[in-house]
Design an enzyme around this catalytic site. Sequence first.
Site, PDB file in Angstrom:
ATOM      1  N   GLU A 154       0.793  -1.228   0.000  1.00 28.88           N
ATOM      2  CA  GLU A 154       0.000   0.000   0.000  1.00 28.88           C
ATOM      3  C   GLU A 154       0.827   1.279   0.000  1.00 28.88           C
ATOM      4  OE1 GLU A 154      -3.143  -0.025   2.883  1.00 28.88           O
ATOM      5  OE2 GLU A 154      -4.034  -1.805   2.000  1.00 28.88           O
ATOM      6  N   GLU A 255      -5.303  -9.476   1.164  1.00 28.03           N
ATOM      7  CA  GLU A 255      -6.163  -9.369   2.348  1.00 28.03           C
ATOM      8  C   GLU A 255      -7.588  -9.436   1.836  1.00 28.03           C
ATOM      9  OE1 GLU A 255      -5.434  -5.552   4.246  1.00 28.03           O
ATOM     10  OE2 GLU A 255      -3.333  -6.022   4.638  1.00 28.03           O
TER      11      GLU A 255
END
Length: 488
Positions: A154, A255
């Site tokens: 990220e 995720e």
Amino acid sequence: MKFSLSLVALVASALSVSALNTIEVKGNAFFDSETGDRFYIRGVDYQIPDANGDTADPLADYDVCSRDIPYIKALGMNTIRVYHVDNSADHSDCMQLLADNDIYLILDVANQDQSISRDYPYYSYNYILAQHNFATIDVFQNYTNLLGFIAANEVVNDVNTTKAATVLKAVIRDMRAYIKARDYRSIPVGYAAADVEENRYQLAHYLNCGEEDTRAEFFAINDYSWCGDSSYTVSGYSTKVKNFSNYSLPLFFSEYGCNLVEPRPFSEVESIYSEEMTAVFSGGLVYEYVQEANDYGLVNVTAGSDEVTILTDYNNLASMLNSTSNPSGDGGYTTDNEASECPAYVKGLWEANNTLPALPSEASAYMTDGAGDPLGPDGPSNQWTPSDSSYGDATLSVSGSVSQATATLSTSSGVSSSAVGSSASATSTDGSSSSSSSSSSSASSATSSAAESSSAAIADFNRAQSAVNFAVPAAVVVVCFGFGLVAF
Ligand SMILES: *[C@@H]1O[C@H](CO)[C@@H](O)[C@H](O)[C@H]1NC(C)=O
Ligand SMILES: *[C@@H]1O[C@H](CO)[C@@H](O)[C@H](O)[C@H]1NC(C)=O
Ligand SMILES: *[C@@H]1O[C@H](CO)[C@@H](O)[C@H](O)[C@H]1NC(C)=O
Ligand SMILES: *[C@@H]1O[C@H](CO)[C@@H](O)[C@H](O)[C@H]1NC(C)=O
Ligand SMILES: *[C@@H]1O[C@H](CO)[C@@H](O)[C@H](O)[C@H]1NC(C)=O
Ligand SMILES: *[C@@H]1O[C@H](CO)[C@@H](O)[C@H](O)[C@H]1NC(C)=O
Ligand SMILES: *[C@@H]1O[C@H](CO)[C@@H](O)[C@H](O)[C@H]1NC(C)=O
């Protein structure tokens, strides 16, 4: 209900020293290199805070991993993702126990103090980061159950952080080059992306465009779009499959497991391992094994205790995984797709440069001589800023103007090992300032992509962090670094 899994499985497995077949990439999928079978990731994200709530290395503590691995195995998992390790620690016992239980590892190489900075991405790619990444590769490459390395998590987390993708791509290029230069087996290097709607495809295509040896080898998405009993179409999975249908790299969810509806039914499992998705996706990892403040856990554990308490989500997930088989055959994977076109520059949306920074000059010797000793998370920090005296690497090619940063930091909880309620603020001389606060005391919630609403706070915190890093006394920095909201 509290109980410990029988030790029988553990003892039995400890007697047989096994090595798993390595996993390799072919087309847009993973395969067992020996059997030739398609490999679908059935995984769980595994991070364990220590007694202080700080990030710990779960694979360096046999008491911890041997407590948890039987529960992960019993869930039906074949893969874990670990976000932070101490590369100077010994991981052999935990890696062996994983292998004995047929579990692969996907490893994030970044640590808080050794990671790409969103604010000063070019400065943060210096020899310290290269040494850290390469030494981590050295330490893990020989484990056959090491499935792949995640170069960063990220880094691009909104429309304003896309310039950092240029450095991210250089980091991936150099990790790949190091694996080759050291003559290690082919280990895929990829990226775990925040699920940013606005530029998800630009990023995915950017990491898969240009010269072959600069491209990522897989692309993973932290995805929270399927909530409760959603569906393939309502969740948007169908659009992702369609949009990625011509993508040439393996894709998976690094995720998944939205918790807006609790307990989580995990009905997405049926979709993820169905033929409609497996032509494009190769499974995923549930966020996350242990319960933390952000409420995504499958089990409760207490640091220092060997007790594991199963939560409702654990049973729901185990049941869904058990009733969901992988597709037969090859799941419809393809080798026909071509590398992507580099996405066009769009101001305010996609500003990554197609000219990548060079390997930091001091790091070139690592390619021939090796990276040297792993220095661990407490080793030197790569978080250089323009005001930092370590800055001096001639290869730092900074495009655009970078402002000198100074910082102030305050904490409402005083000097404490806990960061609950602390706040950090940074001011740069160009007048911009930012601050953030966190209700989490654990650096292990780095993946708070889960809480979409917190992404602005994450960006703010990161901005504050890179400035704070060099400007405040160490004692204060410790408190600040107890935070969990940096996505690296
Ligand atoms: C690599 O792993 C094998 C077992 O898979 C072991 O025999 C060998 O000693 C290891 N090599 C190094 C350099 O650690
Ligand atoms: C991106 O930057 C612009 C201009 O500075 C700002 O208005 C906007 O809120 C930022 N967006 C995000 C998601 O941070
Ligand atoms: C799918 O891709 C197109 C561009 O090819 C993009 O405009 C659209 O937003 C994407 N859909 C989703 C749901 O992300
Ligand atoms: C798990 O831990 C949370 C927070 O400590 C607690 O509220 C909850 O009751 C625990 N659940 C079980 C089943 O023990
Ligand atoms: C479900 O559990 C049964 C009994 O343990 C096992 O034989 C079977 O292989 C499992 N199915 C899947 C898809 O994991
Ligand atoms: C295929 O990939 C390109 C990027 O390389 C993208 O622009 C295009 O929209 C994709 N086409 C489809 C049908 O997904
Ligand atoms: C891209 O980076 C190169 C090298 O740092 C620089 O010369 C060029 O101006 C940059 N282009 C853009 C659009 O920022």
